[in-house]
Write a protein that holds these residues in place. Structure first.
Motif, mmCIF file in Angstrom:
data_model
loop_
_atom_site.group_PDB
_atom_site.id
_atom_site.type_symbol
_atom_site.label_atom_id
_atom_site.label_comp_id
_atom_site.label_asym_id
_atom_site.label_seq_id
_atom_site.Cartn_x
_atom_site.Cartn_y
_atom_site.Cartn_z
ATOM 1 N N THR A 95 0.382 -1.354 -0.143
ATOM 2 C CA THR A 95 -0.283 -0.128 0.261
ATOM 3 C C THR A 95 1.058 1.299 -0.031
ATOM 4 O O THR A 95 1.902 1.301 0.892
ATOM 5 N N PRO A 96 0.807 1.881 -1.285
ATOM 6 C CA PRO A 96 1.539 3.353 -0.879
ATOM 7 C C PRO A 96 1.658 4.209 -0.064
ATOM 8 O O PRO A 96 0.278 4.275 1.183
ATOM 9 N N VAL A 97 2.582 4.928 0.497
ATOM 10 C CA VAL A 97 2.319 5.546 1.787
ATOM 11 C C VAL A 97 2.259 6.925 0.935
ATOM 12 O O VAL A 97 3.254 7.683 0.093
ATOM 13 N N GLU A 98 0.851 8.186 1.872
ATOM 14 C CA GLU A 98 0.670 9.267 0.373
ATOM 15 C C GLU A 98 1.335 9.727 1.493
ATOM 16 O O GLU A 98 2.022 10.543 2.257
ATOM 17 N N GLY A 99 2.798 10.557 0.442
ATOM 18 C CA GLY A 99 3.684 11.819 0.434
ATOM 19 C C GLY A 99 4.940 10.657 1.562
ATOM 20 O O GLY A 99 5.769 11.920 2.170
ATOM 21 N N GLY A 100 4.826 9.929 1.495
ATOM 22 C CA GLY A 100 5.883 8.706 2.026
ATOM 23 C C GLY A 100 7.246 9.256 1.336
ATOM 24 O O GLY A 100 7.578 9.010 0.318
ATOM 25 N N GLU A 101 8.409 9.441 1.628
ATOM 26 C CA GLU A 101 9.479 9.016 1.932
ATOM 27 C C GLU A 101 11.005 8.361 2.493
ATOM 28 O O GLU A 101 10.419 7.922 3.283
ATOM 29 N N GLN A 197 1.265 3.342 13.263
ATOM 30 C CA GLN A 197 0.417 3.756 12.376
ATOM 31 C C GLN A 197 -0.107 2.982 11.373
ATOM 32 O O GLN A 197 -1.379 3.780 10.855
ATOM 33 N N PHE A 198 0.633 2.688 10.470
ATOM 34 C CA PHE A 198 0.143 2.206 9.480
ATOM 35 C C PHE A 198 -0.217 0.146 9.326
ATOM 36 O O PHE A 198 -0.873 -0.487 8.608
ATOM 37 N N ASN A 199 -0.378 0.024 10.853
ATOM 38 C CA ASN A 199 -0.737 -1.617 10.778
ATOM 39 C C ASN A 199 -1.731 -1.339 12.229
ATOM 40 O O ASN A 199 -0.427 -1.841 12.835
ATOM 41 N N PRO A 200 -2.053 -1.090 12.420
ATOM 42 C CA PRO A 200 -2.772 -0.855 13.971
ATOM 43 C C PRO A 200 -3.453 -2.325 14.615
ATOM 44 O O PRO A 200 -2.755 -2.355 15.974
ATOM 45 N N GLY A 201 -3.708 -2.986 14.117
ATOM 46 C CA GLY A 201 -3.898 -4.592 14.525
ATOM 47 C C GLY A 201 -2.238 -5.153 14.635
ATOM 48 O O GLY A 201 -2.217 -6.414 15.649
ATOM 49 N N GLY A 202 -1.483 -4.734 14.138
ATOM 50 C CA GLY A 202 -0.110 -5.530 15.205
ATOM 51 C C GLY A 202 0.188 -6.636 14.141
ATOM 52 O O GLY A 202 1.291 -7.510 14.430
ATOM 53 N N SER A 203 -0.940 -7.321 12.748
ATOM 54 C CA SER A 203 -0.376 -8.017 11.881
ATOM 55 C C SER A 203 1.063 -8.801 11.542
ATOM 56 O O SER A 203 1.456 -7.070 11.272
ATOM 57 N N VAL A 204 1.359 -9.431 10.941
ATOM 58 C CA VAL A 204 2.560 -9.490 10.892
ATOM 59 C C VAL A 204 2.095 -10.746 9.581
ATOM 60 O O VAL A 204 1.662 -11.814 9.734
ATOM 61 N N PRO A 205 3.535 -10.871 8.801
ATOM 62 C CA PRO A 205 4.123 -10.556 8.402
ATOM 63 C C PRO A 205 4.295 -8.431 7.762
ATOM 64 O O PRO A 205 3.184 -8.541 7.034
ATOM 65 N N TRP A 206 5.091 -7.700 8.446
ATOM 66 C CA TRP A 206 4.813 -6.504 8.319
ATOM 67 C C TRP A 206 5.837 -6.064 7.295
ATOM 68 O O TRP A 206 6.717 -6.054 8.078
ATOM 69 N N HIS A 213 4.220 -0.173 2.177
ATOM 70 C CA HIS A 213 4.110 -1.180 3.333
ATOM 71 C C HIS A 213 3.288 -1.915 2.850
ATOM 72 O O HIS A 213 2.332 -1.752 2.744
ATOM 73 N N GLN A 214 3.849 -3.401 3.185
ATOM 74 C CA GLN A 214 2.849 -4.476 2.843
ATOM 75 C C GLN A 214 2.211 -5.284 4.660
ATOM 76 O O GLN A 214 3.170 -5.355 5.173
ATOM 77 N N LEU A 215 1.292 -5.667 4.372
ATOM 78 C CA LEU A 215 0.918 -6.446 5.228
ATOM 79 C C LEU A 215 0.426 -8.172 4.690
ATOM 80 O O LEU A 215 -0.165 -8.086 4.110
ATOM 81 N N GLY A 216 1.356 -9.396 5.432
ATOM 82 C CA GLY A 216 0.998 -10.069 4.860
ATOM 83 C C GLY A 216 2.039 -11.080 3.324
ATOM 84 O O GLY A 216 3.086 -10.036 3.389
ATOM 85 N N ALA A 217 2.204 -11.635 2.907
ATOM 86 C CA ALA A 217 2.873 -13.158 2.309
ATOM 87 C C ALA A 217 2.527 -11.433 0.454
ATOM 88 O O ALA A 217 1.436 -12.247 0.403
#
Length: 283
Positions: A95-101, A197-206, A213-217
């Motif tokens: 998932t793109p991070v808006e304005g991310g660097e 901030q980007f993964n409030p549930g703390g799921s992995v892999p992240w 950022h990417q959640l899951g395989a």
């Protein structure tokens, strides 16, 4: 002339000396026997230990665990193997991070991975991520690992004791729990805040690149269930195999994302056909 008493004293002295010599010989003989016995016991213990280790290795292979050779093999996957697959069966899970660097550390962009040793999807993702990262630097301390056999066990590697050296990127991989679910590594306050901030549930892999950022395989690794990792590594040489399509396709996608951080360096990696195809795939 010596008296009879003197003669008897001399005889007694010689007898005592003879007895002492015999006692010393017995002591030395006993000591040699003990030393030989100890040596035999040690030798037997070494032989039995070697037999037990060999038997354990055979049992691991019979159970599909394989050897640890595949760990070093992940850094030796060739460019032609990767190019032959291209995107393969990878999926764009980021998932793109808006304005991310990019997050810069020591003048280099940083890639952050958070997982656990009990998570099967983490086990799958580390195959592809490790192959991709090995195109930009060198791992030290990678260890063979396997997720617990709840429904099925995934052979993989662990980043717990691993370090990564590169002139182009910084990689930090965290295993926050072991195979039994017990706490293992702890994120820094900044990394924990980013995760929340980007993964409030703390799921992995992240996985976090700063720009996305990417959640899951990033591929379906069902073929890894109860697999022998040495055999999986061997099948990566067949571009049409499920293993190559999934793992190497995802490795190319990870490589393309890292190339976007490094300004497409090194050129021989980022200009490879498989990476260019992956770059178009993720946009």
């Amino acid at each position: 002339m010596a008296s009879r008493r003197d003669k008897q004293a001399a005889v007694s002295a010689r007898q005592r000396i003879a007895e002492q010599q015999r006692a010393e010989q017995v002591r030395r003989k006993r000591t040699r026997m003990i030393m030989v016995g100890v040596a035999v016991v040690v030798a037997l213990a070494m032989i039995i230990g070697a037999m037990l280790l060999a038997n354990a290795a055979r049992q691991r292979e019979a159970a599909g665990e394989g050897s640890d050779a595949y760990v070093s093999g992940l850094s030796q996957v060739s460019a032609p193997q990767l190019d032959a697959v291209g995107v393969g069966a990878a999926r764009d899970a980021a998932t793109p991070v808006e304005g991310g660097e990019p997050v810069m550390v020591d003048g280099k962009p940083r890639v952050l991975y958070v997982g656990t040793e009990y998570c099967p999807y983490c086990g799958m993702e580390r195959w592809a991520l490790t192959i991709a990262l090995s195109r930009f630097g060198t791992f030290d301390g990678l260890e063979a690992s396997r997720t617990p056999a709840n429904e099925s066990s995934i052979p993989t590697v662990s980043y717990e004791h691993a370090t990564f050296a590169s002139d182009l990127i910084v990689f930090d991989g965290f295993e926050t729990a072991d195979a039994e679910g017990r706490p293992l590594q702890t994120l820094s306050a900044d990394d924990d805040a980013t995760l929340r901030q980007f993964n409030p549930g703390g799921s992995v892999p992240w996985t976090y690149w700063g720009t996305s950022h990417q959640l899951g395989a990033s591929y379906d690794g069902g073929f890894l269930a109860d697999a022998n990792p040495d055999e999986v590594l061997a099948r990566l040489g067949d571009a049409n195999s499920s293993e190559a399509q999934g793992i190497l396709g995802a490795a190319n996608v990870h490589t393309a994302r890292i190339c976007a951080l490094t300004g497409n360096q090194p050129g021989e990696v980022c200009d490879a056909p498989g990476v260019r195809a992956a770059a178009e795939f993720v946009g």
